[in-house]
Motif scaffolding. Sequence first.
Motif, short mmCIF file in Angstrom:
data_model
loop_
_atom_site.label_atom_id
_atom_site.label_comp_id
_atom_site.label_asym_id
_atom_site.label_seq_id
_atom_site.Cartn_x
_atom_site.Cartn_y
_atom_site.Cartn_z
N LYS A 69 -24.59 -15.19 -11.13
CA LYS A 69 -23.14 -15.03 -10.99
C LYS A 69 -22.61 -14.16 -12.12
CE LYS A 69 -20.79 -18.81 -9.15
NZ LYS A 69 -20.12 -18.33 -7.99
N ILE A 70 -21.55 -13.39 -11.81
CA ILE A 70 -21.04 -12.45 -12.82
C ILE A 70 -19.76 -12.96 -13.47
CG2 ILE A 70 -19.82 -10.21 -12.91
CD1 ILE A 70 -22.25 -9.26 -11.15
N ILE A 71 -19.71 -12.86 -14.81
CA ILE A 71 -18.50 -13.23 -15.55
C ILE A 71 -17.97 -11.96 -16.22
CG2 ILE A 71 -17.50 -14.76 -17.33
CD1 ILE A 71 -19.08 -16.41 -15.34
N TYR A 104 -25.45 -17.11 -16.57
CA TYR A 104 -24.63 -16.15 -15.82
C TYR A 104 -24.72 -14.78 -16.49
CZ TYR A 104 -22.97 -20.69 -14.33
OH TYR A 104 -22.94 -21.98 -13.87
N GLN A 105 -24.28 -13.76 -15.76
CA GLN A 105 -24.35 -12.41 -16.33
C GLN A 105 -22.95 -11.97 -16.78
OE1 GLN A 105 -26.12 -9.59 -13.68
NE2 GLN A 105 -26.23 -8.02 -15.26
N LEU A 165 -13.42 -8.32 -7.42
CA LEU A 165 -12.72 -9.19 -6.46
C LEU A 165 -13.37 -10.57 -6.32
CD1 LEU A 165 -11.69 -6.62 -3.73
CD2 LEU A 165 -10.28 -7.69 -5.48
N SER A 166 -14.65 -10.66 -6.67
CA SER A 166 -15.32 -11.96 -6.51
C SER A 166 -15.19 -12.85 -7.76
CB SER A 166 -16.79 -11.76 -6.15
OG SER A 166 -17.44 -11.19 -7.26
N ALA A 167 -14.64 -12.31 -8.83
CA ALA A 167 -14.58 -13.10 -10.09
C ALA A 167 -13.50 -14.18 -10.05
CB ALA A 167 -14.32 -12.16 -11.26
N LYS A 224 -19.90 -23.52 -22.62
CA LYS A 224 -19.77 -24.91 -22.17
C LYS A 224 -18.66 -25.00 -21.11
CE LYS A 224 -18.56 -29.41 -24.09
NZ LYS A 224 -17.13 -29.38 -23.80
N ASN A 225 -17.53 -24.37 -21.39
CA ASN A 225 -16.40 -24.43 -20.46
C ASN A 225 -16.76 -23.82 -19.10
OD1 ASN A 225 -14.83 -25.62 -22.39
ND2 ASN A 225 -13.72 -23.77 -22.96
N ILE A 226 -17.45 -22.68 -19.15
CA ILE A 226 -17.79 -21.98 -17.90
C ILE A 226 -18.83 -22.76 -17.10
CG2 ILE A 226 -18.92 -19.87 -17.03
CD1 ILE A 226 -17.32 -18.41 -19.32
N CYS A 227 -19.82 -23.29 -17.79
CA CYS A 227 -20.86 -24.08 -17.09
C CYS A 227 -20.24 -25.32 -16.45
CB CYS A 227 -21.98 -24.48 -18.05
SG CYS A 227 -22.96 -23.07 -18.55
N GLU A 228 -19.35 -25.99 -17.18
CA GLU A 228 -18.72 -27.21 -16.63
C GLU A 228 -17.88 -26.87 -15.39
OE1 GLU A 228 -18.48 -30.40 -20.27
OE2 GLU A 228 -16.61 -29.56 -19.51
N TYR A 229 -17.29 -25.70 -15.42
CA TYR A 229 -16.48 -25.30 -14.25
C TYR A 229 -17.38 -25.08 -13.03
CZ TYR A 229 -13.63 -22.63 -11.08
OH TYR A 229 -13.00 -22.18 -9.95
#
Length: 314
Positions: free
Chosen positions: A3-5, A30-31, A44-46, A293-298
């Motif tokens: 997944k792209i961040i 994630y990338q 658009l997918s973010a 941590k925040n992104i993984c939890e989401y």
Amino acid sequence: MKKIIPFVSGCDEDATKLWLEHLQEQISEYQVILFENLTQEEKLSANIAIVANPNPKDIAQLKNLKWIQSLWAGVEKLLQELPQACFKIVRMTDPQLAKTMAESVLAWSLYIHKDMPLYLKQQKQRLWKQHVEVLPEERNILILGLGKLGKKSAEKLKENGFNVSGWARSKKSIDRVNTYYGNEGLNEALIKADIVVCLLPLTNETRNLLNKEKLDLLHKKASIINFARGAIIDYKCLLEKLDKKELSHAVLDVFDVEPLPSNSSLWENENITILPHISAPTNMKSASKIASKNICEYFEKGIIPDFVDTKKGY
Ligand code: NAP
């Protein structure tokens, strides 16, 4: 495929590169891709973006954002530039940042407490003169703002023997710290303060909070440390009061315009110590860990971290 961040950065090239390296190292699942390198489809997918001084026009192209992770603790600029945002804004709350700020608050409080500005002036005059020692417990230090940074700073000062009080929007209870809230509470606290440390966010309510009326409440030996935002204090009035010896000293780390222009009269004032916004720099490694941590939890649990209350402005 990972997944792209998106990482939307308005920092200079070197800082952006360093941030990208730290973020990618911590967010290995994630990338992390710089906004400039995203395809239209990726934009658009973010659902999430990491931001550091982003250009609002770039953010506007990420049309499906649910929340953004800011790498900074202060978000007044983001709120001002993205007034219509329909996504949540998560600011950086990093225990390391609070620790660093508490160290700075202690260091610069000791600088004033130990009369260092005065002994510096005396050295320039080749003057050998001793002044009466004040004990830490006789020194009242008032912290404005008892959030992540203010609370930790209050505790650090307390550990070092100072008499500490604090002021916030809501009523607080902190061990051995006298707490105040509301306008009357602020007036009462200012009257008693020897050193005032500002750690408030800049909001509609705190802009110009320490105006002439409030600064006039301070006694003439009182000093101010501003580690929050320049616009919270009326610097013109502060300067006048320092010149008239109605206040003792000010340590200023933050200004309306940064870098502080070289023709600013603040530079020349011997009762002002100027710092270049260094009281609590974001640590790239620890901040990247928090973002990770925040992104993984989401993505794993659907949890959006605590976000900024846009009505309150912090
Ligand atoms: P925080 O956790 O959001 O805490 C804010 C505190 O201010 C809270 O105690 C809040 O009261 C109080 N407050 C807000 N509006 C108020 C009002 N109108 N009247 C009275 N109290 C009010 O923020 P933080 O993480 O401690 O950070 C504070 C600020 O430090 C940031 O916004 C940023 O501007 C600045 N900062 C500076 C540097 C630097 O290097 N100079 C580095 C990092 C951050 P309640 O608890 O009652 O809500």
